[in-house]
Design a protein around this motif. Structure first.
Motif: not given
Length: 183
Positions: A22-29
């Motif tokens: 999630a961090i690598k893919s820039h998945i944000v809330i």
């Protein structure tokens, strides 16, 4: 109860895999203005879930490990390369579908191996990981907060059995302080 706990530990051990992805893919809330708030929440949830796993361990069957301990070996370092492998795999996966499949496969492998019991997040709760070699040659894996210094006087009178070879010492900090004074 032990099966449910093993599944809980399996999920907990690969959670960081999904957090790294999630961090690598820039998945944000979306409710957060800054990315780092999402990442902080992901990591906090991983630590919180590790705490839940430790709490649930109190409901496992009690055991005593006493006498016949020939050797004690710190196991922290031996599992770290496996755990770091999760980081590298998570960094190399390119899409969410592949991530789900790879995560599922890793979950199944960790569920049927002893690596799921090593979770570096437990270090944040003061746990260390040890191999105990018994006088009959059997090797046990023990998670404990107790610093092990004297093998001859070593015994565990309040451990919880995860499986035939894996135990977690659930003594509270005040009990550990009292046991240090006795040794």
């Amino acid at each position: 109860m032990k099966r449910i706990y093993r599944i809980l530990l399996g999920c907990n051990s690969i959670m960081i895999f999904f957090v790294i992805y999630a961090i690598k893919s820039h998945i944000v809330i979306s409710i957060f203005k800054y990315e780092w708030l999402s990442y902080t929440l992901y990591i906090t949830c991983t630590i919180f879930f590790s705490g839940i796993c430790l709490f649930v361990a109190r409901f496992l069957p009690d055991e005593i490990i006493s006498g016949g301990i020939e050797e004690v070996e710190l196991a922290d370092g031996s599992y770290l390369p496996s755990y770091l492998g999760y980081f590298f795999v998570a960094l190399s996966v390119n899409d969410i579908s592949t991530m789900g499949w790879v995560g599922g496969i890793i979950f199944v492998f960790t569920l049927f191996s002893q690596t799921l019991y090593f979770n570096p997040m437990f270090l944040l709760f003061g746990y260390k990981f040890y191999y105990l070699t018994m006088d009959n040659g059997m090797k046990l894996f023990v998670l404990t907060r107790l610093p092990i210094k004297n093998v001859k006087a070593l015994h565990f009178d309040k451990v919880k059995r995860i499986n035939d070879y894996t135990f977690i010492d659930r003594r509270m900090r005040n009990e550990l302080r009292n046991s240090k004074g006795k040794r």
